[in-house]
Design an enzyme around this catalytic site. Structure first.
Site, PDB file in Angstrom:
ATOM      1  N   GLY A  97       0.914  -1.290   0.127  1.00  0.00           N
ATOM      2  CA  GLY A  97       0.016  -0.289  -0.328  1.00  0.00           C
ATOM      3  C   GLY A  97       0.276   0.824  -0.675  1.00  0.00           C
ATOM      4  N   ARG A 125      -7.843  -2.644  -0.991  1.00  0.00           N
ATOM      5  CA  ARG A 125      -7.104  -1.595  -0.099  1.00  0.00           C
ATOM      6  C   ARG A 125      -8.205  -0.356  -0.855  1.00  0.00           C
ATOM      7  NH1 ARG A 125      -1.995  -3.165   2.334  1.00  0.00           N
ATOM      8  NH2 ARG A 125      -2.472  -0.612   3.365  1.00  0.00           N
ATOM      9  N   SER A 168      -3.243   9.470   7.874  1.00  0.00           N
ATOM     10  CA  SER A 168      -2.230   8.477   7.231  1.00  0.00           C
ATOM     11  C   SER A 168      -1.229   9.522   6.848  1.00  0.00           C
ATOM     12  CB  SER A 168      -3.337   8.259   5.626  1.00  0.00           C
ATOM     13  OG  SER A 168      -2.781   7.051   5.326  1.00  0.00           O
ATOM     14  N   ASP A 320       0.743   0.138  13.293  1.00  0.00           N
ATOM     15  CA  ASP A 320       1.296  -1.688  13.162  1.00  0.00           C
ATOM     16  C   ASP A 320       1.990  -2.358  14.144  1.00  0.00           C
ATOM     17  OD1 ASP A 320       0.988  -1.026  10.475  1.00  0.00           O
ATOM     18  OD2 ASP A 320       3.357   0.168  10.079  1.00  0.00           O
ATOM     19  N   LYS A 347      -6.074  -2.728   6.380  1.00  0.00           N
ATOM     20  CA  LYS A 347      -4.559  -3.453   6.255  1.00  0.00           C
ATOM     21  C   LYS A 347      -4.488  -4.145   5.117  1.00  0.00           C
ATOM     22  CE  LYS A 347      -2.794   0.269   8.373  1.00  0.00           C
ATOM     23  NZ  LYS A 347      -2.216   1.444   8.230  1.00  0.00           N
ATOM     24  N   ARG A 351      -7.437  -6.593  10.386  1.00  0.00           N
ATOM     25  CA  ARG A 351      -6.484  -7.193  11.357  1.00  0.00           C
ATOM     26  C   ARG A 351      -7.289  -7.255  12.532  1.00  0.00           C
ATOM     27  NH1 ARG A 351      -0.751  -3.814   9.733  1.00  0.00           N
ATOM     28  NH2 ARG A 351      -0.192  -5.170   8.326  1.00  0.00           N
TER      29      ARG A 351
END
Ligand code: S3P
Length: 434
Positions: A97, A125, A168, A320, A347, A351
């Protein structure tokens, strides 16, 4: 290095030793892209060994940039300056990504059309977050209802004044890169602070940009038309990769780790505060600033493991690292609650669902919510067959949980680890004392 597709992880009694980390993934992507649009050569040491950062380099080659990988993960790139060459095939971003979103800011400023494609996961995504502002800057972008593939017809861009609706760093870097190709000053504002490697890297390559805190958050301004110059730099060790071993150390009071050359940029290092609050003992034995990035060496020792809550700005700062924190949550005293993290659902896998399913397979009780998880503490885990969902961070997170499970854990789709950390399982095997 090829990673087997099924790996068995056995329980351990502690983790001990010194870790050589691959170069940080976020910085490697940005250095790889900026080296390609800098004037003249760059030499980058400790470039990430992960498949994602290789996707970035492959796309740059397709755009006319020549580069070579020397021994020891050194890459030498011959930058073309701001004008790249039209690709003769689609730019294959693989699973990355970061590649698709950040590189779209560069190809949006070229005088040709690029098609950007990705694997099955990347094809699901959301790309609207870059399509909308880049289109406002003048690029023409076709997509599959906001998903890849993207077909971007670049042009001379108009500057934009943009307040980011999603936190982001990929979008922020995309727009700052696009700002180099715009006629005038681009301004990007964020209400939640995200990693600032794009800003730091642009300065390292010689660009001027202004950064300041504003009432609603932070803003960055960049003028178009600036020429970048090549650099000689070393990428610091990846903190998000180190996270797996730090969490492993936290599972056992007898753990002792030395972590040299670790990225400690304040926009990434929240994990260290949280792990210390949870009971991991961390001391910083050396600290340097290299090309604007803080790099340190750590001495780490295990302790008792308390629970915590991750919410608000912390959820963005730890995005992350949440999978591995969640994977060790059953072993904490009070458990871990994660809120405000619905980005995890888009993601490499969903997740939140991947973590909940795998923890349940290992026997844990988990409360799954739309924007997070609540995992009670003081639970035991049992070895099980778990699935990576082709997501590198899920494969690695559950290898860590497996260290304190009863019995063996089989990780299916373990090869996903190579996306960011091909040597992960080998390194883990060397550190886990049984
Ligand atoms: C990254 C930003 C984060 C992170 C990703 C790398 C970056 O994504 O999850 O692994 O290098 O800017 P978002 O920008 O989508 O939050």
């Amino acid at each position: 290095m090829k990673v087997a597709s099924e790996i068995i992880v056995r329980p351990a009694r502690s983790v001990r030793g010194s870790i050589q980390l691959p170069g940080d993934k976020s910085i490697s992507h940005r250095y790889g892209m900026l080296a390609g649009i800098a004037a003249g050569p760059s030499r980058i040491e400790n470039y990430s060994t992960g498949a994602d950062c290789a996707s970035t380099l492959a796309c740059m080659r397709e755009l006319g940039v020549s580069w070579e990988r020397k021994n020891d993960n050194v890459i030498e790139v011959q930058g073309l300056g701001l004008s790249l060459s039209a690709p003769s095939r689609p730019l294959d971003c693989g699973n990355s990504g970061s590649t698709m979103r950040m590189l779209s800011g560069i190809v949006a400023g070229q005088n040709f059309t690029s098609e950007m494609i990705g694997d099955e996961s990347l094809s699901r995504r959301p790309m609207e977050r870059v399509i909308k502002p880049l289109s406002a800057m003048g690029a023409q972008i076709e997509s599959q209802q906001g998903n890849p593939p993207l077909r971007i017809t670049g042009s001379k861009l108009k500057p934009i004044d943009y307040k980011m609706p999603v936190a982001s760093a990929q979008v922020k870097s995309c727009l700052l890169f696009a700002g180099l190709f715009a006629d005038g000053e681009t301004r990007v504002e964020e209400t939640i602070r995200t990693r600032d490697h794009g800003e730091v890297a642009l300065r390292t390559f010689g660009a001027k940009l202004e950064r300041k805190a504003v009432s609603s958050g932070n803003e960055v301004r960049i003028r178009g038309g600036q020429r970048l110059r090549g650099i000689e730099a070393r990428v610091p060790g990846d903190l998000s990769s180190a996270a797996f071993f730090l969490c492993a150390a936290a599972l056992f009071p007898e753990s002792e780790l030395t972590v040299p050359n670790l990225l400690m940029n304040p926009t990434r290092a929240r994990l260290l505060d949280i792990l210390m609050q949870m009971g991991l003992r961390i001391s910083v034995t050396q600290l340097d600033e290299i090309h604007g990035e803080l790099v340190g060496s750590l001495q780490v020792a295990g302790g008792k493991l308390k629970g915590t809550t991750i919410a608000g700005a912390d959820s963005a700062a730890l995005i992350d690292e949440i999978p591995v924190l969640a994977a060790i949550a059953p072993f904490t005293e009070q458990g871990i609650e994660i809120r405000d993290a619905k980005e995890l659902r888009v993601k490499e896998s969903d997740r939140i669902a991947s973590v909940a399913t795998n923890l349940r397979l290992m026997g844990a009780q988990v409360d799954e919510r739309e924007d997070g998880l609540r995992i009670p503490g003081n639970q035991s885990l049992y070895g099980a067959d778990i699935e990576s969902y082709s997501d590198h961070r899920i494969a690695m997170a559950f290898a860590i949980a497996a260290l304190r499970a009863e019995g063996e854990t089989q990780i299916r789709g373990a090869e996903a680890a190579a996306i960011s950390y091909p040597a992960f399982f080998e390194t883990l095997d060397g550190l886990a004392k049984r």
